[in-house]
Scaffold this active site. Structure first.
Site, PDB file in Angstrom:
ATOM      1  N   LYS A   1      17.150  -8.144   7.480  1.00  0.00           N
ATOM      2  CA  LYS A   1      16.276  -8.414   6.332  1.00  0.00           C
ATOM      3  C   LYS A   1      17.060  -8.128   5.058  1.00  0.00           C
ATOM      4  CE  LYS A   1      12.217  -6.552   3.915  1.00  0.00           C
ATOM      5  NZ  LYS A   1      11.174  -5.501   3.907  1.00  0.00           N
TER       6      LYS A   1
ATOM      7  N   LYS B   1       3.367  -4.376  -5.852  1.00  0.00           N
ATOM      8  CA  LYS B   1       3.382  -2.966  -5.466  1.00  0.00           C
ATOM      9  C   LYS B   1       2.817  -2.115  -6.593  1.00  0.00           C
ATOM     10  CE  LYS B   1       7.504  -3.290  -2.517  1.00  0.00           C
ATOM     11  NZ  LYS B   1       6.869  -2.904  -1.242  1.00  0.00           N
TER      12      LYS B   1
ATOM     13  N   ASP C   1       3.387  -8.924   0.113  1.00  0.00           N
ATOM     14  CA  ASP C   1       4.285  -7.773   0.244  1.00  0.00           C
ATOM     15  C   ASP C   1       4.672  -7.529   1.699  1.00  0.00           C
ATOM     16  OD1 ASP C   1       5.840  -5.704  -0.740  1.00  0.00           O
ATOM     17  OD2 ASP C   1       4.217  -4.230  -0.623  1.00  0.00           O
TER      18      ASP C   1
ATOM     19  N   GLU D   1       6.581  -9.488   3.306  1.00  0.00           N
ATOM     20  CA  GLU D   1       7.501 -10.617   3.217  1.00  0.00           C
ATOM     21  C   GLU D   1       8.699 -10.523   4.151  1.00  0.00           C
ATOM     22  OE1 GLU D   1       9.922  -7.680   1.748  1.00  0.00           O
ATOM     23  OE2 GLU D   1       7.809  -7.958   1.286  1.00  0.00           O
TER      24      GLU D   1
ATOM     25  N   ARG E   1       8.970  -9.777   7.279  1.00  0.00           N
ATOM     26  CA  ARG E   1       8.752 -10.415   8.584  1.00  0.00           C
ATOM     27  C   ARG E   1       8.833 -11.939   8.466  1.00  0.00           C
ATOM     28  NH1 ARG E   1       3.086  -7.482   9.108  1.00  0.00           N
ATOM     29  NH2 ARG E   1       4.394  -6.009   7.948  1.00  0.00           N
TER      30      ARG E   1
END
Length: 513
Positions: free
Chosen positions: A275, A287, A357, A359, A361
């Site tokens: 990632k 966030k 958020d 994101e 995955r």
């Protein structure tokens, strides 16, 4: 990078800024550890008593400095705590030695040379001390924050005048092939861990997806690796909806980098997927205040994968290793993906985005699917994926999830062997229903409780049939926001690199668990 030398000289005779000795916590007070006999002799056999007078106990991580006695070439003795005296006939374990050496290196920051006279009973102990000393010597070049890049990092810190310049391993046997190989491995391994650390510590305005891809291409040219970089146009043509969906809110478009090392005699092939969110604002699902400041570290998984592939090449491992760096910047804007949007992923599955958020995955799903097309023997993805994993395991332990119980056990054992803290986690089947979607094949969010496990279940949906897969959620240990400890610096840690390199070494020997 700190230099590493093996020395046959006595600890008393070696010229250095300081000589490092180990001191353990005994039942009746501090006990000087093996390796320091010559230093103890210079103190008339009373080094332990002197240390006790100065308040030393031998507790793990404790540092005591004192002027050297007559007869020592080094002007300073640095005693580092090893913890409890080991049971009879048991030596100090590798991780204890790594941590002690790391503490000593940090304490000698700014010095030219340290003579490490810690307990080195065999090659494994020498390797542990070497790794710990080199890892502990790391500092990030803060001047890069004023313009520059990770590749130009000098590993110097203006406050302490740079890291310890040279580690001399007393008792290292430079003419012994095994000791020499261990030193060379430690040097290559730590240099690549430090590459990952530098990337993680680089501010996001200096490391966007294109910058990261350029770093990979440059390293590939230096080490004879093959690279392929898919830019936003290629990603759109290929149907990489996860990467494009995450990156579409940013002015810095996403990239997918394939970096590959091959060996002519390899029998196993590993695919590593990282990632690489170079900055994570959370997107439209922004966030909250106080959670954005360290989000430059959300590419730690990609940094670990990148470093591992280069390390494998430098070590000449007999394995085929392909790294997939899923790079994007997750930002809110008028063009950003919205909660409720549906993305068409690489390979054709559709995903309803319930939380922008979540994101990581999404970019991993594209890369895992692509990696599976090459039919490797195993795929391992690495990611700072969920806060839920930090809540479950704390800041120093990463979680392991797999689609194969034996592989999960093997990864846990490999991490322990490499000196990294991990814990095997389940993929409960009852949580799968939670990511069903009425408008897509699945949703990127499920039940709140067990959120780290839900993320693993989501990723498993993109693993091709018949391929062994593992997922390392390094959200806790990837970035150290507290003070340094052992050989771990503040900031980027390079978490998972040692585990992945050890996995590659096992694969080179034909063993994948």
């Amino acid at each position: 990078m700190t230099a590493l030398t093996l020395s046959t000289s006595s600890a008393a005779a070696l010229r250095a800024d300081a000589v490092v000795v180990g001191v353990a916590k005994g039942a009746k007070g501090p006990v000087v550890a093996a390796g320091a006999e010559a230093v103890d002799k210079a103190f008339g056999g009373k080094l332990a008593a002197v240390l006790e007078t100065l308040g030393a106990t031998g507790a793990e991580g404790e540092v005591t400095k004192l002027p050297a006695a007559s007869g020592l070439k080094a002007p300073v003795v640095l005693a580092v705590g090893l913890g409890d005296v080991p049971a009879k006939d048991d030596g100090y374990d590798a991780e204890t030695l790594r941590r002690a050496a790391g503490v000593a290196s940090r304490a000698l920051s700014g010095s030219k040379k340290g003579a490490f006279a810690l307990p080195i009973e065999d090659v494994a102990a020498a390797a542990a001390v070497a790794e710990g000393a080199l890892l502990g010597a790391y500092t990030y070049d803060k001047s890069n924050g004023n313009g520059g890049s990770a590749k130009n990092a000098k590993n110097t810190d203006k406050k302490n005048n740079g890291p310890l310049a040279e580690v001399a391993l007393v008792g290292g046997k430079p003419r012994d092939k095994a000791y020499k190989a261990a030193a060379e491995r430690a040097t290559a391994l730590v240099e690549e861990i430090n590459r990952a650390r530098d990337l993680i510590n680089t501010p996001s305005n200096l490391l966007n997806p294109a910058d990261f891809a350029a770093e990979a291409v440059a390293a590939a040219k230096e080490h004879g690796l093959k690279t392929e970089v898919l830019d936003e146009k290629a990603l759109k043509k290929g149907g990489y909806g996860g990467l494009l969906g995450v990156g579409q809110g940013s002015d810095a478009p996403p990239r997918l980098v394939r970096i590959a090392y091959t060996h002519p005699k390899a029998e196993k092939t590993l695919a590593l997927v990282g990632k690489g969110i170079t900055y994570d604002s959370g997107g439209i699902s922004l966030k909250p205040a106080g959670h954005n400041e360290t989000m430059k570290c959300d590419m730690s998984g990609a940094a670990a994968v990148f470093a591992t592939v280069v390390a494998a090449a430098r070590l000449g491992l007999r394995v085929n290793l392909t790294g997939w760096l899923a790079l994007a910047e997750n930002m809110p804007s008028g063009s950003a993906t919205r909660p409720g949007d549906v993305l068409s992923m690489y390979g054709g599955k559709t995903v309803e985005v319930l939380n922008t958020d979540a994101e990581g995955r999404l970019v991993l799903a594209d890369a895992i699917t692509r990696a599976g097309e090459e039919k490797p023997d195993a795929i391992v993805d690495v990611a700072t994926l969920t806060g839920a994993m930090v809540l479950a395991l704390g800041n120093r332990t990463f979680g392991i999830m797999t689609n194969d119980e034996a592989f999960r056990t093997s990864l846990h054992e490999i991490a322990e062997e490499a000196g990294e803290q991990s814990w095997p986690m389940p993929l409960p089947t009852h949580l799968r229903k939670g990511i069903d979607s009425p408008v897509a094949d699945l949703a990127n969010m499920g039940e709140r409780m067990g959120g780290g496990l839900v993320a693993g279940i989501f990723l498993n949906e993109f693993v091709a049939d018949g391929i062994t897969w593992g997922h390392l959620d390094i959200a806790g240990p990837a970035f150290n926001e507290s003070g340094p400890f052992g050989y771990t610096p503040k900031g980027g840690t390079g978490a998972a690199v040692r585990t992945l390199v050890r996995l590659a070494e096992r694969a080179a020997d034909g063993d994948l668990g």
